[in-house]
Design an enzyme around this catalytic site. Structure first.
Site, mmCIF file in Angstrom:
data_model
loop_
_atom_site.group_PDB
_atom_site.id
_atom_site.type_symbol
_atom_site.label_atom_id
_atom_site.label_comp_id
_atom_site.label_asym_id
_atom_site.label_seq_id
_atom_site.Cartn_x
_atom_site.Cartn_y
_atom_site.Cartn_z
ATOM 1 N N ASP A 48 0.819 -1.134 0.067
ATOM 2 C CA ASP A 48 0.069 0.009 0.052
ATOM 3 C C ASP A 48 0.782 1.134 -0.031
ATOM 4 O O ASP A 48 0.647 2.238 -0.628
ATOM 5 C CB ASP A 48 -1.068 -0.049 1.362
ATOM 6 C CG ASP A 48 -2.008 -1.046 1.138
ATOM 7 O OD1 ASP A 48 -3.114 -1.088 1.076
ATOM 8 O OD2 ASP A 48 -1.603 -2.238 1.549
ATOM 9 N N THR A 131 -6.816 -5.126 -0.283
ATOM 10 C CA THR A 131 -5.838 -5.629 0.318
ATOM 11 C C THR A 131 -6.028 -7.075 0.688
ATOM 12 O O THR A 131 -5.117 -7.965 0.714
ATOM 13 C CB THR A 131 -5.403 -4.759 1.445
ATOM 14 O OG1 THR A 131 -5.222 -3.350 0.896
ATOM 15 C CG2 THR A 131 -4.075 -5.061 2.212
#
Ligand code: AMP
Ligand code: MG
Length: 346
Positions: A48, A131
């Site tokens: 991320d 994610t």
């Protein structure tokens, strides 16, 4: 058609997302080596931060005056508790940008560019949307959009684990139309691109040649194929089943993470995508919706909230005036809105 014909801003946005997709495909194990849970309960991983730093650095180089509104910020990386995460982030960003640029403070500053304000013109980024999909070996995307005056003008969704296959010319009713969307374990990856009033396309990783994305032409509500979040906390699957029942569709919804769902809807692999918040106060983040909404619309579909209202991108980091999401091929949209309106009146 080639991506160059869409102009320099689209080219920069598509190339930065394509490069981030290529990076993720090569660096996946080290990009998920360290993971922790944010205050809101959602997981965040090295990837991320790396993707946000990389995309922010490119946007800063090409469009230094445009603010970036992105999901992550670097505050957590400054603490000693996550020094392993920070070191891994710095190492991987160093593989993507010239080493001299990858100094600690510079990388953290790039990540913090994501704290920008929603100005008249701004970019919004979800560096890793889905994610949990990334961590479980499923789907995830890199989602970037340009918003001007509250309108999404460009949407780019990078898909490291998705393949969109083009039908042989004899089967395609529109030349270069992607008619088959496939999710494969050995997927080639690619980038979905949408430009307001121009269209939506799939771009493979190895060339700038574009294949048009068009929504399904299925008009029989009973044949509705639905896409839904894998996370039962994110959307109420029982309510979706109620809508499908009202449409007389017996197909089971396909569960998938992030804006992969909007890409598949735009490619004609399904007719309906709904997001029905379990917490009535939940408001969608703009980086979870902007790029995907333009893809669906430019592929010929429709996007509204559960009340049938257009998404309003003028309310800051979250869609404060909208509740949930209905994205469809357009043909069954009104029927779905009628069902959800009746339900929320009760
Ligand atoms: P999906 O895979 O479609 O569920 O989308 C993943 C996105 O859902 C994440 O990027 C989060 O920003 C967002 N999200 C996190 N918490 C919630 C929630 N409680 N309700 C709806 N969406 C959420
Ligand atoms: Mg997200």
């Amino acid at each position: 058609m080639h991506v160059d014909s869409l102009g320099p801003v689209v080219v920069v946005a598509s190339e930065v997302v394509r490069d981030a997709v290529r990076f993720m495909r090569s660096a996946e194990p080290s990009a998920i080596a360290y993971t922790f849970t944010k205050a809101n309960g959602s997981p965040v991983t090295v990837a991320d931060f790396v993707v946000q730093a990389f995309v922010a650095s490119r946007l800063a180089r090409h469009f230094s005056g445009d603010p970036l509104v992105a999901e992550e910020d670097a505050s957590v990386l400054r603490g000693d508790a996550v020094s392993q995460v920070r070191e891994q982030v710095l190492r991987l960003v160093g593989q993507m940008v010239p080493r001299t640029d990858a100094e600690r403070e510079q990388v953290l500053a790039w990540i913090d560019r994501g704290r920008g304000a929603c100005a008249r013109r701004f970019w919004t980024l979800d560096p890793i949307d889905g994610t949990k999909g990334l961590l479980r070996g499923g789907q995830y995307v890199i989602a970037l959009a340009l918003v001007v005056g509250g309108t999404v003008e460009i949407g780019v969704v990078g898909c490291p684990r998705l393949s969109i296959t083009t039908a042989p010319a004899s089967q395609a009713d529109v030349s270069d139309h992607a008619v088959l969307a496939a999710v494969e374990s050995d997927a080639a990856g690619g980038v979905a691109i949408a430009v307001r009033n121009r269209g939506a396309w799939w771009m493979p990783l190895d060339s700038g040649r574009l294949t048009r994305l068009l929504v399904s032409t299925e008009s029989n509500p009973a044949k509705t194929r639905a896409l839904h979040s894998r996370e039962s906390r994110h959307s109420d699957v029982d309510e979706l089943h109620h809508v499908l029942g009202a449409l007389r569709s017996a197909a089971s919804p396909v569960l998938m993470d992030g804006q992969t769902k909007q890409v598949l809807l735009a490619a004609g692999a399904a007719e309906l995508l709904m997001r029905i918040p379990i917490d009535r106060e939940y408001r969608e983040a703009i980086w979870d919706q902007a790029a995907g909404a333009l893809l669906v619309e430019e592929a010929g579909g429709r996007v509204t909230d559960l009340d049938g209202l257009p998404l309003d991108f003028t309310t800051g980091r979250h869609l404060l005036r909208n509740r949930g999401l209905i994205a469809s091929n357009g043909l069954l949209h009104d029927a779905v809105v009628n069902v959800t309106r009746r339900r929320s009146l009760r």
